[in-house]
Design a protein around this motif. Sequence first.
Motif, short mmCIF file in Angstrom:
data_model
loop_
_atom_site.label_atom_id
_atom_site.label_comp_id
_atom_site.label_asym_id
_atom_site.label_seq_id
_atom_site.Cartn_x
_atom_site.Cartn_y
_atom_site.Cartn_z
N LYS A 195 -77.15 -46.76 51.99
CA LYS A 195 -78.42 -47.23 51.44
C LYS A 195 -78.87 -46.36 50.27
O LYS A 195 -79.34 -46.87 49.24
N VAL A 196 -78.74 -45.05 50.42
CA VAL A 196 -79.13 -44.13 49.36
C VAL A 196 -78.24 -44.33 48.13
O VAL A 196 -78.72 -44.34 46.99
N PHE A 197 -76.95 -44.53 48.36
CA PHE A 197 -76.03 -44.72 47.24
C PHE A 197 -76.36 -46.00 46.48
O PHE A 197 -76.43 -46.00 45.24
N ASN B 295 -86.52 -40.93 53.77
CA ASN B 295 -87.26 -42.20 53.88
C ASN B 295 -86.49 -43.21 54.71
O ASN B 295 -87.04 -43.85 55.62
N PHE B 296 -85.21 -43.39 54.39
CA PHE B 296 -84.41 -44.38 55.11
C PHE B 296 -84.29 -44.02 56.59
O PHE B 296 -84.39 -44.89 57.45
N TRP B 297 -84.06 -42.73 56.88
CA TRP B 297 -83.90 -42.33 58.29
C TRP B 297 -85.20 -42.45 59.05
O TRP B 297 -85.26 -43.02 60.14
N GLY B 298 -86.29 -41.92 58.48
CA GLY B 298 -87.57 -41.97 59.18
C GLY B 298 -88.07 -43.39 59.40
O GLY B 298 -88.62 -43.71 60.46
N ALA B 299 -87.85 -44.26 58.42
CA ALA B 299 -88.36 -45.63 58.50
C ALA B 299 -87.66 -46.45 59.57
O ALA B 299 -88.22 -47.46 60.02
#
Length: 302
Positions: A182-184, A236-240
Amino acid sequence: MTANAPRTRTFPVAAILGAAAIWGTLWIPSRWLDGVGITAGYAPAIIFAAAVVLMLPVAIARRRRLRNLRLWLVASTAGLSAVMYMDALIYGDVARTVLIFYTLPIWTTLAGRLLLGEAITLPRLGAIALSFGGLLVVLSGDGNAAPWPTTWQEWMTLASSVLFALAIVGMRMTSALPDFEKVFVQSLAGAVAAVALAQIPAIAAVGAPAPSAWLDALPWAAVAAAVWVVPSMWMNFWGARWLSPGLVGILMLSEVLFGVVSAALLTDEVMGLNVLIGAVLIVGAGVLDVLSPQRRATPIEP
């Protein structure tokens, strides 16, 4: 609860707060790059391109995981939102841009209700009311006749906020997909979107960067990618994936403090009374929501 689920909300909450703290000062490398010649909105392009280069070896090794349409939709939406926000930070007023972006809890709560069927509690309604009130105070101050966006930077910020709310809901709906990819994809989409937005007349009028400026800017772009962009997006992606979209939007209000205070300390922008009152209301919205009893969310399985 899945096998890797955290036992409490502490770590996901800390991840979102950490991302907000980092993102709140993102205007610093963005404006620095613009100041050394990476103009016309190309500062986000070189930062996201540097992030892509940093992650490319791992992305190639894990390329099969990139074959997922939902991943591309969610991450690309987040990438477009990030670039729009960065452009507004570069060419607009930092404090006003940050505060307008943080109508976010309104959009995340509505999107969570419409797309995930999440209940809207009284504390959440109170938080939204405070957030919206803070926005009106900010927008109606400084002699503005109308309490809504009046410049292209402010409209771009508002659009960025709505897009990021949709991305946050998407993060919950694709929580089983890997965060690295997702980050990439967000970085790749961000680089492409930045080049596209740089063609908008209002941004292009600044003038394209000189060829020599690109080489001079590479070290700072790499630092911005490694210190600001990649860590904050990952958190952000992990926490969400573990928290409701509305709560994520509320927690990210802490960026207001970092953005407004850092701008007041490091730039010649004057923090007017309306900005100060708006910041207090918006941050108060976050405190109200976080302190209210809530059930912990778990990831949605595909």
